[in-house]
Design an enzyme around this catalytic site. Structure first.
Site, PDB file in Angstrom:
ATOM      1  N   ARG A 252      26.099   0.308  -6.145  1.00 14.04           N
ATOM      2  CA  ARG A 252      28.048  -0.005  -7.324  1.00 14.04           C
ATOM      3  C   ARG A 252      28.038   1.215  -7.817  1.00 14.04           C
ATOM      4  NH1 ARG A 252      28.151  -5.877  -8.979  1.00 14.04           N
ATOM      5  NH2 ARG A 252      26.364  -6.985  -7.831  1.00 14.04           N
TER       6      ARG A 252
ATOM      7  N   GLU B  23      -6.225  -2.508  -3.246  1.00 18.04           N
ATOM      8  CA  GLU B  23      -5.628  -1.843  -4.326  1.00 18.04           C
ATOM      9  C   GLU B  23      -5.857  -1.126  -5.379  1.00 18.04           C
ATOM     10  OE1 GLU B  23      -0.867  -1.361  -2.799  1.00 18.04           O
ATOM     11  OE2 GLU B  23      -1.473  -3.305  -2.385  1.00 18.04           O
TER      12      GLU B  23
ATOM     13  N   ASP C  10       3.454 -11.419  -0.773  1.00 19.45           N
ATOM     14  CA  ASP C  10       3.192  -9.730  -0.729  1.00 19.45           C
ATOM     15  C   ASP C  10       2.505  -9.037   0.362  1.00 19.45           C
ATOM     16  OD1 ASP C  10       4.266  -7.081  -1.584  1.00 19.45           O
ATOM     17  OD2 ASP C  10       2.705  -6.615  -2.101  1.00 19.45           O
TER      18      ASP C  10
ATOM     19  N   HIS D  77       1.273  -8.028   6.675  1.00 22.29           N
ATOM     20  CA  HIS D  77       0.694  -6.760   7.192  1.00 22.29           C
ATOM     21  C   HIS D  77      -1.133  -7.403   7.334  1.00 22.29           C
ATOM     22  CE1 HIS D  77       3.713  -3.898   5.120  1.00 22.29           C
ATOM     23  NE2 HIS D  77       3.036  -4.722   3.542  1.00 22.29           N
TER      24      HIS D  77
ATOM     25  N   LYS E 246      -5.010  -6.054  -5.958  1.00 18.99           N
ATOM     26  CA  LYS E 246      -4.230  -5.170  -6.725  1.00 18.99           C
ATOM     27  C   LYS E 246      -5.336  -4.394  -8.132  1.00 18.99           C
ATOM     28  CE  LYS E 246      -0.017  -5.702  -4.918  1.00 18.99           C
ATOM     29  NZ  LYS E 246       0.651  -4.585  -4.391  1.00 18.99           N
TER      30      LYS E 246
HETATM   31  C1  BG6 Z   1       3.963  -2.862   0.685  1.00 23.42           C
HETATM   32  C2  BG6 Z   1       3.459  -3.950  -0.441  1.00 23.42           C
HETATM   33  O1  BG6 Z   1       4.093  -3.977   1.478  1.00 23.42           O
HETATM   34  O2  BG6 Z   1       2.518  -2.368   0.809  1.00 23.42           O
HETATM   35  C3  BG6 Z   1       2.856  -3.318  -1.870  1.00 23.42           C
HETATM   36  O3  BG6 Z   1       4.857  -5.133  -1.373  1.00 23.42           O
HETATM   37  C4  BG6 Z   1       1.895  -2.797  -1.725  1.00 23.42           C
HETATM   38  O4  BG6 Z   1       2.797  -3.876  -3.070  1.00 23.42           O
HETATM   39  C5  BG6 Z   1       2.309  -1.628  -0.202  1.00 23.42           C
HETATM   40  O5  BG6 Z   1       1.522  -2.328  -2.409  1.00 23.42           O
HETATM   41  C6  BG6 Z   1       1.307  -0.885  -0.680  1.00 23.42           C
HETATM   42  O6  BG6 Z   1       0.879   0.101   1.105  1.00 23.42           O
HETATM   43  P1  BG6 Z   1       0.714   1.275   1.575  1.00 23.42           P
HETATM   44  O7  BG6 Z   1       1.446   1.685   2.143  1.00 23.42           O
HETATM   45  O8  BG6 Z   1      -0.064   2.057  -0.077  1.00 23.42           O
HETATM   46  O9  BG6 Z   1      -1.312   0.771   1.747  1.00 23.42           O
END
Ligand code: BG6
Length: 512
Positions: free
Chosen positions: A67, A242, A261, A266, A364
């Site tokens: 935009r 994390e 998420d 993953h 987290k």
């Molecule tokens: C993302 C998630 O797919 O992966 C995030 O949406 C997460 O919440 C991130 O922080 C972590 O990625 P990496 O590569 O730092 O482990």
């Protein structure tokens, strides 16, 4: 590994010489959502890194669409800022000059015909003057609610259709829906216009070197695979922890939560790679067939009230820093029930894995950042030692460390030096950074290059995505009908219920 015949082949490349890089053929990329966080932090630096490594074609053309009322110069300045902040490789003025020459920015909204007509004219011009050859990748780094508009506009303007001897591909970022039904709808929107073979769904974990190493470890060695089954393995733990919180991400995360998420994509992909049977070969078709097969055999263990856990972080300490709880993070609903920690127990209904629980957890604001897969072995059937001699001996384990400290660790018992026979756990540790001098590319470098090269191996299929939701949906529904998440203090390893979940099976989580 490409399956179609129109892949550009580098004529200088001897297929047997693995040292020669795979270089993308004539092409360009349009990024939708280029002003977003992901593009700034990951996509733009990765594109520069590829250019810097000489892996992009000379006329590579990057087009931003958004935009903002930006000129070409404004866009260049924005990209340069992202590259200087985030690129993995050294900044080189001559590389930048060449890359930035081809940059264009098209201002517009996703539902505006005139802006897409302008985009079509911009791409046609690049095909004529920069040698992009009609080959375009459209990167949708946008919320799924915008997919339909963009895809329909690409169709209307003819941009979705490849002229002869060229290609059009669409690269999609997660979330691919938030349950099976919405994933199905999204797939239908995209597949109406782009055939499945032109759709590249990003799960950036698959672009990580250490994740690809799971396949090398399992299938290139004789050491592991004979033990990789229910006869020897007691259970598997897949952890993605994390230490960061969710400040600044409320817009995406509130109402989504940790399971959607991270587990749906993953962690379930990691499970598939660790548990699947040996593929016929490493073509995308064979690899994806094996992943889908094992996912079809994967189901949650019941009762979900005891085999799952979820939590939300409260204020606490991360190292020496005091951090707020989720409900005090900017942008979050003060009554948010979004989980920031999720754990579940899955089983795989196959001869290889019968009776072996797979425990998955992510969160987290946990104790530290670490992603690992631990295969914990059964105890030896007989110990010819006195109890006191093996008192502190744990189970053998193979731990695949995805990040940080990438490597593989094996834990086994060893005699403690001295005149008595005391056996204790020791670790044998392979570390990537010690074994190899070359730094691993970022996941996005690998995946963007693969998409330009038509190598679909590392991209989950529509069927895998939908199957992952089928596995996860009952767990999320169970949570939604059962009150709030438990609480855990920031800087700890999650709620008590996560420990209870393993304790009831007589097991404990690893503290990496
Ligand atoms: C993302 C998630 O797919 O992966 C995030 O949406 C997460 O919440 C991130 O922080 C972590 O990625 P990496 O590569 O730092 O482990």
């Amino acid at each position: 590994m490409a399956e179609n015949s129109n892949t550009w082949v580098n004529p200088l490349r001897d297929p047997l010489d693995k040292r020669l890089p795979r270089i993308a053929g004539p092409s360009g990329m349009v990024i939708f959502g280029v002003t977003g966080d992901l593009a700034h932090k990951k996509l733009l630096p990765a594109i520069y890194d590829l250019a810097n490594r000489g892996l992009l074609p000379a006329g590579f053309t990057l087009v931003g669409f958004g935009r903002r009322e930006w000129s070409k110069q404004d866009f260049e300045a924005y990209v340069r800022d992202a590259v200087e902040a985030g690129a993995r490789t050294r900044f080189q003025e001559h590389v930048w000059q060449r890359l930035s020459e081809g940059m264009q920015f098209v201002t517009g909204a996703f539902n505006d015909d005139a802006s897409f007509d302008k985009l079509a004219a911009t791409l046609a011009e690049a095909d004529e003057f920069r040698g992009t050859g009609g080959n375009w990748a459209y990167y949708l780094s946008i919320p799924p609610s915008n997919f339909a508009d963009v895809v329909n506009q690409l169709e209307r303007t003819g941009l979705a259709e490849a002229p002869e001897n060229s290609w059009r591909r669409v690269i999609i970022e997660k979330p691919f829906g938030d349950n099976l039904e919405s994933a199905h709808e999204l797939n239908a929107i995209v597949n109406r216009v782009f055939p499945e073979s032109s759709v590249y769904r990003i799960d950036h974990y698959l672009g990580k070197e250490t994740v690809q190493n799971i396949l090398a470890l399992r299938f290139s060695n004789q050491l592991f695979e004979p033990l990789w089954n229910a006869n020897n393995i007691d259970h598997v733990q897949i952890t993605m922890a994390e230490d960061i919180g969710l400040g600044g991400r409320a817009g995406y995360y509130d109402g989504i939560g940790a399971a959607r998420d991270v587990i749906q994509n993953h962690l379930i992909q990691l499970l598939a790679l660790v548990a699947m049977e040996e593929p016929l070969n490493f073509s995308p078709r064979s690899l994806r067939a094996e992943k889908l097969k094992v996912l079809r055999a994967t189901t949650p263990v019941e009762p979900l009230s005891k085999t799952t856990a979820r939590g939300q972080y409260t204020a606490g300490w991360q190292g020496s820093k005091k951090v707020p709880g989720l409900r005090d993070e900017e942008g979050f609903d003060p009554n948010s029930t979004t989980e920031t920690f999720a754990a579940c127990t899955l089983k795989i209904n196959s001869r290889r894995w019968a009776g072996v629980p797979f425990y998955l957890r992510t969160g987290k604001r946990l104790g530290r950042r670490v992603t690992e897969i631990a295969l914990v072995f059964k105890e030896a059937p007989y110990q010819p030692f006195d109890e006191g001699q093996t008192g502190s001996l744990g189970n053998n384990a193979v731990v695949i460390r995805i990040q940080p400290d990438e490597g593989v660790l094996m834990r086994f018992g060893s005699k403690v030096p001295g005149s008595t026979m005391e056996v204790r756990d020791v670790n044998m540790d392979f570390s990537y950074s010690e074994a190899f001098t070359e730094e691993s590319p970022e996941a996005y470098e690998r995946l963007i290059l693969d998409a330009l090269l038509e190598d679909t191996s590392l991209f989950p299929t529509n069927a895998e995505v939908e199957r992952s939701w089928e596995i996860l949906d009952p767990i999320i529904e169970h949570w939604h009908s059962n009150g709030r998440p438990d609480e855990y203090e920031a800087g700890t390893w999650g709620p008590q219920s996560a420990d209870d979940m393993l304790a009831k099976d007589g097991r404990v989580w690893r503290r990496p």
